[in-house]
Each structure stands twice: as structure tokens, then as C-alpha cells.
Design an enzyme around this catalytic site. Structure first.
Site, short mmCIF file in Angstrom:
data_model
loop_
_atom_site.label_atom_id
_atom_site.label_comp_id
_atom_site.label_asym_id
_atom_site.label_seq_id
_atom_site.Cartn_x
_atom_site.Cartn_y
_atom_site.Cartn_z
N GLU A 66 -34.53 -29.37 117.07
CA GLU A 66 -35.68 -30.16 117.55
C GLU A 66 -36.47 -30.60 116.31
OE1 GLU A 66 -37.10 -28.74 121.97
OE2 GLU A 66 -37.64 -27.41 120.33
N SER B 56 -41.01 -22.08 116.89
CA SER B 56 -40.44 -22.34 118.21
C SER B 56 -41.49 -22.85 119.19
CB SER B 56 -39.85 -21.06 118.83
OG SER B 56 -39.30 -20.24 117.86
N HIS C 260 -37.12 -27.22 114.28
CA HIS C 260 -36.87 -26.02 115.09
C HIS C 260 -35.38 -25.84 115.32
CE1 HIS C 260 -37.14 -23.92 119.26
NE2 HIS C 260 -36.93 -23.05 118.29
N ASN D 118 -38.33 -24.84 124.87
CA ASN D 118 -39.02 -23.61 125.25
C ASN D 118 -40.16 -23.85 126.23
OD1 ASN D 118 -37.38 -21.88 123.86
ND2 ASN D 118 -38.57 -21.94 121.97
#
Length: 694
Positions: free
Chosen positions: A451, A418, A439, A489
Site C-alpha cells: 500500500e 499499518s 505499507h 486494515n
């Protein structure tokens, strides 16, 4: 006999007493000005020709009219207006039959509703999906559909935008006859001849009323529908517009209902929500366009997949491949962890089957494609191996070194990290050019976002393979670059920092959560932490550096322990906690912060503006290709409301000058973490936008 009433988009022929008006405007026969004018002219010619006893409207290529030409939205109108063209069909002096294959959507279905009869092949689908673009059907769809299928069914179809199969459409009276697949023209002509031979009436939908009668003078039908769908419609303006338009169909004469529909349509199409939803429609298609990876870029075969880790993420990731019929080998260190992981996958599938989302035999088919193992050597045959273990760099590097030794030459090695640097992970292998980040978002079998993290050394074939694989496993694959937290993130960290700081300065956790929920997100950061578990990253006995550590110390670890930032009842319903309120006040006091009242507006700006600024830095550094890709990450991965178009689009709607001014103000008052990005400053000062769509 053939006639020359052709325009570039339509042609007219007469065969055995039936006029056949054919639309040919590839790829999807969208209702451009040329098509609308061609149909209107063809109808007039056929209506005036004594040789034609009935008229069939049919389309060439892969589909009937698939909808309006969205590229014409917001531009000055040209050609025959759609409502006028439909009135030409409905007012024709001879029977008009719409012959449907492929999809009749939006304006395409509205056109078919203008015909006196509709036939379709079994594979055809129909629907009015305008609500997904933040608008309502604007050419009579909300007035005609309830007259054909009834008010309840029309409410369901129009507010959801669902596509309905030909069989279901025939059941509801929307399709008059299903004709043989691949023989639409012959079937439609035969049906038209039957209508003429039997002297059937010109069934004008506008004159039908029997299916509307039961709803007249019964506003409670509409109120009950609103109530039943309140959660689903929350924040959206278009579904309420759809309901009001159908109410007008029930309560007003047809022409007045049409006027009301148009008024609602015009109000919505000029609003921000529709602009946002239309932007998202195009942004989703744009994601697949990667400048240095043309469509013909060679890809590597992915016929079998290996997954390391059978935990929540590993199991969820595996399910995506099993759903697509791709066999998976899943490796764990201990038998009980493997059994638990496989058991949860089966339970998830059985729950779907119980809800009617799949057949019982599908559960067995999918579980039959998965092999569990305790030996990494069993990944030797996989074309793609995805590591889904604990988020720790040393552990991941150790795993990749082992994997490199057993994976076959040419296999792609992916990490479901992540945050971590995938270049660093790839460097421990002998094939950094075949290492990539994939991801997935939790729960991985549900969330659409993937992702795809492009490493410095990955070959074009490897990147193209991952990008093209995404839609095959039901994901939206967004290409991102290597940086801490990638796109989603990395921006979330900005929001989380400010959420924590706001409760130190004077807000309560439930104030922060409420503001984001009212903005349209599914939940705020503190409710989200409670759901995920507050003990992520917490170690018993260590010094509490965060308020959440203190909560864990007293066993308030979130929903799983019945208490976190909130108190939970047995149904997991949250209520603000008096104890936590006191802990927040004490925390501020210990840190020497004098608390102050904080407005909802400040909470929203402090949470969202730093995200927009971080998005600008991501673009500046080339870690995302486009502002719209960033927005798709937030919509599909974090539940950002579609009707606000993503953080970058939202920045454009409120004005980048506003965002810049606030960031400068906070940089002076709070600290350097608010320093505006150079790109934000440049665009704000030039009066530009990130997306150009707001």
C-alpha cells in the site's frame, strides 16, 4: 515473389517455393476477428497456389500470437471462428510450419498446434494460461496438447497455466526444432524446405495417439492428479474443467472431444468465477493508472535504500530490494538484534536455495548487498529510507525527526506503518513533501501487496517514484490515502469486530473460521490470530478486555505456545479446544448475552457486508481511486479468493440492494456501526454496481 492476399492484419509472400504468411497486429498479435479471418484467407490462398510447396506462419513485432482478444469475450462472434481457422491450418494440403518468438499463449499456442510442425527461437515461451481467467482452452488446446506432450505433462501445463521455455517445449516434443535467435524467418524457411525435400508427412496433431494410449481406460491417473493438487485447486472450478476436458481427449474420438471441450468452456465462461478472474486480470493492470500521475511523471532515482529496524518486517522489506540488486543499509539499536535480523535473512535465502528456487551463489550475491549498522548516520547516502519499527506514534515521530537530520536532501522518507497517520509523522520533518507511507504486508519478502500511502504534502515525483518502484521489487503497489488502517486494515477491523461479536452471540471460533475457509480464504480470523500470536497488544496483569487477553493470561498465546483459540499438536495441527469452548460460554454469560444458534449464512454476511460498506466509505472519502483497487488490496494482501473477485466485486455479484437491506436491519437491531454508507445507498437504489464487472 510477393502476393497481394493482404488484409489489414496479415500479408502473404512466396520466397523460393515457401509461402510466408505474416501476422501484423500490434502490440501482441492477439487473435481478433481481423487476425483470424486474415490467417484463414491467407491459408486458403497459399494452399491453392502451385508455387508454394510449404507454408510458414510467422508474426511481426515482439511476439507470436500472444492469445485471444479478451476484449471480444462475451460479445457476439464476428469473423472466422478460431476453431475453424485452426482446422484450416491442420487441413492444409501442404506442410504448415508455425514459427514462434516471444510468447505463444492460449489461442496462440492452439494455433501453433494446428500447424504440422513448430519451430521456435531459444527465448520463446509457450503456454495455455486460460485457467487463470477461470476458463479452459476452448479451441482444441485440451485435445491437441496431450497428443503431443502426453497426458501427465498436459495436465500439469493446462491446470497451472504455466509458461514453458522453448528448450522444455522441445524436450516434450511440442517444438520440432530450435532455430537461431534473431533469425526466425530464415530458420523457419530452411526448416520448411527440409520438410519438403525429405517428403515428411503432414503431421496432423489430431491424428496422433501414441502418447494417449497409456492413459486409456485408466481413470486412476486423473484421480491421483486431482488428489495431489486438491489444496491448490480448492474452490476453483476451471482446473476441474481442464481435467475433464483432457479425460475427454483420452476417451473420445477427436471431434467428440472437441465438442466436450467447447461445452465445458461455454459453461465456465458464462459463470461468476470466470467473470471474477477476468475482472481481476484487468484490475491488476488498472492499479498502475493514476489520473494525476501520467506515465511521463518524473521520478527520483532509487539506487540505494536504508531500513530502520531489522525485525521481521525490516528484514523482509530489505530482501525485496536485495532481490532487485539494490544495495541496502539496515540499522538497529543493538548488535544482537542486528545479527539476529541478518541471520534470519540469510536463513530465508538458504532455504530458497535448498528448494532450488535460487543458486547458492545468489545467496552470497544478495547478502553481499546488505550492510548492517548501529548508527543512523550511515543512512545519509540512501535515496530512500524505510522505517520499520514498533507501531507507536511517539516512537515513529522521534525516529523521523532523527532521520530528517541525517538523510541527504531529496531522499524519500517512508514509514511502513499499518495504521498510523503518515501526515502527522511527516510533520515532524523539514521535508513533509518527501514523506510517504509504504505499507508492506507480512511476511514482506513473500506478500505481493504494497500500500503506497499518499500524504497531503508529498510531491508528485515522490508518489510516482514509490508507485513505479513497486513492480521492480516484485510488488503490486496500490495507491491509498491517509486514514486509520488505510484500505486493507480499515476494512479488516470491521470483520474482526463482527468475528468477536459472533462468538459472544452464539457461534464458536471454529464455526467462524470454517465459514471463511469454505468461502475460499486461506484461514479464518481466530486461526490467523493464533498464527500471529495472541499476545500482540496484551500486557501481563492488565484487566482482560478481550477473550484473547484471558487466553494469554493462562499462557495460551497461539501456535508458538501450542495452544490459543485452538489446541495444537507437535506438527501445529489445530483442533477445537474444549477449554476455550467453556471460556466462550462463560464470557457470553458474564456479558449478559443469551446465546443463540447462528447460521453459516449469517456468519458470512456479518463478516463480509460491513467490509463492503467500509469499502464504499473509503471510495466516498477518496482514500482509494477505484473499487477494483480495493479488491486488489484484498486479493494480494489478505488471500481473498481470486474467483470471488474481491469484496467490492462480491458485493456486486450478490447485489448491493441485498447488502444495503442487511446493513439497515443490523443498524436497527445492533447499532450505529452498521450505518450504510451514502455511496452504498445511492448505488443500491440506482441499481448500479461498484465495479460494473459482475
Amino acid at each position: 515473389m510477393s502476393m497481394s492476399a493482404d488484409t489489414a492484419a496479415t500479408s502473404l509472400a512466396i520466397e523460393d517455393g515457401i509461402a510466408i504468411l505474416t501476422v501484423s497486429s500490434p502490440p501482441v498479435n492477439a487473435l481478433s476477428a481481423r487476425v483470424r479471418t486474415g490467417i484463414a484467407e491467407g491459408m486458403r490462398t497459399a494452399s491453392a497456389d502451385p508455387a508454394a510447396k510449404a507454408i510458414v506462419l510467422i508474426c511481426e513485432g515482439r511476439t507470436f500470437i500472444a492469445g485471444a482478444d479478451i476484449s471480444e469475450f462475451g460479445k457476439p462472434p464476428q469473423g472466422t471462428p478460431l476453431a475453424e481457422m485452426i482446422a484450416t491450418l491442420e487441413g492444409a494440403p501442404k506442410p504448415v510450419v508455425a514459427a514462434i518468438h516471444g510468447t505463444a499463449l492460449g489461442g496462440g499456442l492452439e494455433t501453433a498446434l494446428g500447424a504440422h510442425y513448430r519451430v521456435a527461437v531459444p527465448s520463446a515461451k509457450v503456454g495455455l494460461p486460460e485457467v487463470k481467467l477461470g476458463i479452459i482452452p476452448g479451441a482444441g488446446g485440451t485435445q491437441r496438447l496431450p497428443r503431443v506432450v502426453g497426458v501427465q505433462r498436459a495436465l500439469e501445463m493446462i491446470t497451472s497455466g504455466e509458461f514453458v521455455s522453448a528448450a522444455k517445449a522441445a524436450e516434450s516434443g511440442l517444438i520440432d526444432e530450435i532455430v537461431e535467435e534473431g533469425r526466425l524467418r530464415e530458420g523457419a524457411v530452411a526448416f520448411a524446405k527440409k520438410v519438403v525435400a525429405e517428403g515428411r508427412p503432414l503431421k496432423k496433431v489430431r491424428d496422433l495417439s501414441d502418447k494417449m494410449d497409456e492413459a486409456r481406460g485408466k481413470p486412476e491417473i486423473f484421480d491421483a492428479f486431482r488428489k495431489a493438487h486438491a489444496r491448490k485447486f480448492r474452490g476453483f472450478e476451471a482446473p476441474e474443467g481442464c481435467i475433464r476436458a483432457i479425460e475427454a481427449a483420452v476417451n473420445l474420438p477427436f471431434d467428440e472431444g472437441l465438442k466436450k471441450e467447447r461445452e465445458i468452456f461455454n459453461g465456465l465462461i458464462s459463470g461468476t468465477q470466470s467473470k471474477a478472474q477476468r475482472y481481476v486480470f484487468f484490475a491488476e493492470r488498472e492499479v498502475r493508472k493514476i489520473p494525476d500521475l501520467p506515465d511521463d511523471t518524473k521520478t527520483l532515482p532509487v539506487e540505494s535504500v536504508g531500513i530502520i529496524g531489522a525485525g521481521t518486517m525490516g528484514g523482509g522489506i530489505a530482501m525485496n530490494f536485495l532481490n532487485a540488486g539494490i544495495p541496502v543499509t539496515i540499522v538497529e539499536q543493538k548488535q544482537d538484534a542486528l545479527d539476529r535480523g541478518l541471520g534470519i535473512m540469510r536463513k530465508n535465502y538458504e532455504a530458497s536455495a535448498a528448494k532450488g528456487r535460487m543458486k547458492a551463489e545468489d545467496v552470497e550475491t544478495r547478502m553481499g548487498l546488505v550492510t548492517g549498522s548501529l548508527d543512523m548516520k550511515d543512512l545519509g547516502g540512501a535515496d530512500l529510507v524505510i522505517e520499520a519499527i514498533f507501531e507507536n506514534m511517539d516512537l515513529k515521530k522521534e525516529t523521523f525527526a532523527k532521520l530528517d537530520a541525517v538523510a541527504k536532501p531529496g531522499a524519500i522518507l517512508a514509514s511502513n506503518t499499518s495504521y498510523l497517520d503518515v501526515n502527522e509523522i511527516g510533520a515532524v520533518t523539514t521535508r513533509p513533501d518527501h514523506v510517504i507511507g509504504m505499507h508492506f504486508f507480512s511476511p514482506a519478502n513473500v506478500m505481493r501487496l504494497l500500500e503506497v500511502v499518499r500524504t497531503d504534502k508529498a510531491t508528485k515525483e515522490v508518489v510516482a517514484t514509490a508507485v513505479k518502484l513497486a513492480p521492480k521489487i516484485g510488488k503490486l503497489g496500490v495507491l491509498v490515502g491517509v486514514c486509520h488502517g488505510f484500505v486493507g486494515n480499515r476494512m479488516l477491523a470491521q470483520r474482526q469486530r463482527e468475528a468477536n461479536r459472533l462468538i459472544e452471540e452464539g457461534a464458536m471460533p471454529w464455526d467462524v473460521d470454517r465459514v471463511l475457509y469454505e468461502f475460499g480464504l486461506p484461514m479464518g480470523p481466530f486461526a490467523m490470530s493464533d498464527l500471529a500470536g495472541l499476545d500482540i497488544g496484551w500486557q501481563k496483569g492488565q484487566e482482560a478486555t478481550r477473550l484473547r487477553d484471558r487466553l494469554c493470561d493462562i499462557d495460551r498465546r497461539g501456535q508458538k505456545t501450542g495452544a490459543g483459540f485452538y489446541d495444537y499438536d507437535e506438527k501445529r495441527k489445530a483442533t477445537p479446544s474444549k477449554l476455550v469452548e467453556q471460556m466462550v460460554l462463560d464470557w457470553s454469560k458474564e456479558k449478559g448475552i443469551a446465546r443463540r444458534p447462528i447460521s453459516d449464512e449469517e456468519i458470512l454476511q456479518r463478516l463480509v457486508f460491513p467490509m463492503i460498506n467500509e469499502g464504499a466509505k473509503i471510495l466516498e472519502e477518496g482514500k482509494a481511486l477505484r473499487a477494483s483497487d480495493i479488491d486488489m488490496v484484498w486479493i494480494t494482501g489478505y488471500g481473498w479468493p481470486v474467483y470471488r473477485g474481491g469484496p467490492m466485486f462480491y458485493g456486486d455479484t450478490i447485489g448491493l440492494k441485498t447488502v444495503l437491506a442487511k446493513m439497515e436491519e443490523w443498524e436497527k437491531a445492533i447499532g450505529p456501526e452498521f450505518k450504510p454508507s451514502a455511496l452504498l445507498r445511492r448505488k443500491a437504489e440506482a441499481g448500479e454496481q461498484f465495479t460494473g464487472a459482475a
